[in-house]
Design a protein around this motif. Structure first.
Motif, short mmCIF file in Angstrom:
data_model
loop_
_atom_site.label_atom_id
_atom_site.label_comp_id
_atom_site.label_asym_id
_atom_site.label_seq_id
_atom_site.Cartn_x
_atom_site.Cartn_y
_atom_site.Cartn_z
N GLU A 150 -6.73 -9.23 -5.62
CA GLU A 150 -5.97 -8.23 -4.90
C GLU A 150 -5.21 -8.90 -3.77
O GLU A 150 -5.77 -9.74 -3.06
N GLY A 151 -3.98 -8.51 -3.55
CA GLY A 151 -3.17 -9.09 -2.49
C GLY A 151 -2.13 -10.02 -3.06
O GLY A 151 -1.87 -10.07 -4.28
N SER A 152 -1.51 -10.81 -2.18
CA SER A 152 -0.48 -11.74 -2.61
C SER A 152 -0.43 -12.91 -1.64
O SER A 152 -0.79 -12.80 -0.46
N ARG A 155 -2.96 -14.23 1.40
CA ARG A 155 -3.86 -13.11 1.69
C ARG A 155 -4.31 -12.51 0.36
O ARG A 155 -3.63 -11.66 -0.22
N THR A 156 -5.44 -12.98 -0.12
CA THR A 156 -5.94 -12.59 -1.44
C THR A 156 -7.44 -12.34 -1.36
O THR A 156 -8.14 -13.02 -0.60
N THR A 157 -7.90 -11.37 -2.12
CA THR A 157 -9.33 -11.04 -2.17
C THR A 157 -9.77 -10.93 -3.62
O THR A 157 -9.03 -10.41 -4.47
N ASP A 176 -7.16 -15.74 3.81
CA ASP A 176 -6.41 -15.05 4.84
C ASP A 176 -5.71 -16.07 5.73
O ASP A 176 -5.89 -17.29 5.56
#
Length: 373
Positions: A150-152, A155-157, A176
């Motif tokens: 999730e994210g781009s 900043r990804t999870t 992050d």
């Protein structure tokens, strides 16, 4: 009474059908909009059905006058095409009595509309606002889908799964960027488990707590690159502020009556307008539904629909003008109802052939009064 039941059944059944069709059209548009928010991770899939259910009364209160007007045109138009109206008139049923029956049906619809507009819709909109606030309190981690990034960018999870017993996030990875001394510093956290907790002693502050993991901070290869192993690591999360629900459309009708706020007064007039317009539209629809078999049942539907659209457009314009202070509150929306009440009266007089009867009773002054030889 049998005639009234027959006419009421024809119109009310059509009204229910048209209302359902228009409601499905509106709901399909809202669903497509909400699905986009779900795909962006801004709301849960379960919340979709909750918010739609809360908004249905507000949709119905707008649809009901339109559905009743269209149903009246369709039902009475069919009766004219199939010569049932001719049979009624030849049996001694006057158009004035037919208008009384039509207003009786309109008052049934008005009672339903008043119940929805004055009680059901405001309470439902208040619940919808409460549900939206609760949804806004959810963090981005409440929308995570296992096995999906999730994210781009940086900043990804990612989480592998949720534990079955406690619902903890399992094998979580977070990338992050933090700001320090005017520089962007990348950070990554790898942990076996993570959970969100709320501490009431700190004003319901939310924390994301990691268990058994490692935190990487800095640019790889630089001298300031740090690796931290931890058993427990907590990160404070930003809280969404909870605002007071005081929008006019969420207030009860009694609160609007006792309020001196301008927006509340406009909302009260709008709710009353959705009820008052129904009997006015009933007379307009009755007057414009008369067609002969050669013209077809849809001959007068276009001017009738245009008149209805003009009525609603003027009400919306008047409401906007009152909210912005461009129209005097003393004038309100009543002048619009007055104009269309006069239009309805004029159309009914023409429908009842009042002018034609008066013209037929006038003496013919073109004939010579001199006696013939």
């Amino acid at each position: 009474m049998r005639l009234f039941r027959y006419l009421a059944k024809e119109v009310l059944v059509s009204t229910i059908g048209v209302t359902l069709i228009l409601l499905l059209v509106i709901l399909s548009g809202r669903i497509s909009s909400y699905l986009g928010r779900i795909a962006e991770g801004k709301m849960t899939f379960e919340f979709l059905f909750v918010i739609l259910a809360y908004h249905i009364p507000s949709f119905v209160q707008m649809i009901l006058p339109l559905a009743f007007f269209l149903s009246l045109l369709l039902a009475f138009g069919r009766l004219y095409i199939e010569n049932e109206m001719s049979v009624l008139f030849s049996s001694g049923i006057s158009k004035v009595k037919l208008a009384a029956y039509t207003l009786g049906i309109a008052f049934i619809i008005s009672a339903v509309s008043a119940t929805i507009s004055f009680w059901v819709a405001p309470a439902s909109e208040y619940r919808a606002a409460e549900a939206s606030q609760a949804q806004n309190q959810l963090s981005a981690y409440d929308f995570l889908i296992p096995g999906r990034f999730e994210g781009s960018g940086q900043r990804t999870t990612y989480i592998e799964n949720f534990t079955q017993v406690d619902g903890w996030m399992e094998n979580i990875f977070i990338s992050d960027v933090t700001r320090s001394n005017g520089n962007n510093i990348p950070t990554q956290v790898l942990a076996a488990y993570a959970e969100q907790i709320r501490i009431s002693a700190e004003g319901n502050q939310n924390y994301l707590v990691f268990k058994n993991g490692t935190r990487y901070e800095g640019h790889p290869g630089s001298a300031e690159y740090r690796i931290t192993h931890f058993d427990t690591y907590a990160v404070r999360m930003a809280n969404q502020s909870i605002s007071t629900i005081d929008e006019a459309f969420t207030k009860t009708t009694l609160a609007l009556i006792t309020s001196s706020d301008q927006l509340d007064k406009v909302e009260l007039q709008w709710r009353i307008s959705l009820v008052v317009m129904i009997p006015i539209l009933a007379i307009i629809g009755l007057s414009l539904s008369q067609v002969n078999p050669r013209q077809g049942r849809f001959f007068k539907m276009l001017p009738a629909i245009l008149l209805m659209i003009l009525y609603i457009a003027l009400l919306i314009w008047g409401r906007t003008g009152l909210e912005k202070g461009k129209l005097p509150m003393q004038l309100g929306l009543w002048w619009i109802h007055g104009v269309f009440a006069l239009i309805a009266a004029a159309l009914f007089l023409q429908y009842n052939q009042i002018f034609a009867r008066r013209k037929a009773r006038l003496p013919n002054h073109t004939d010579s009064d001199e006696p013939s030889l």
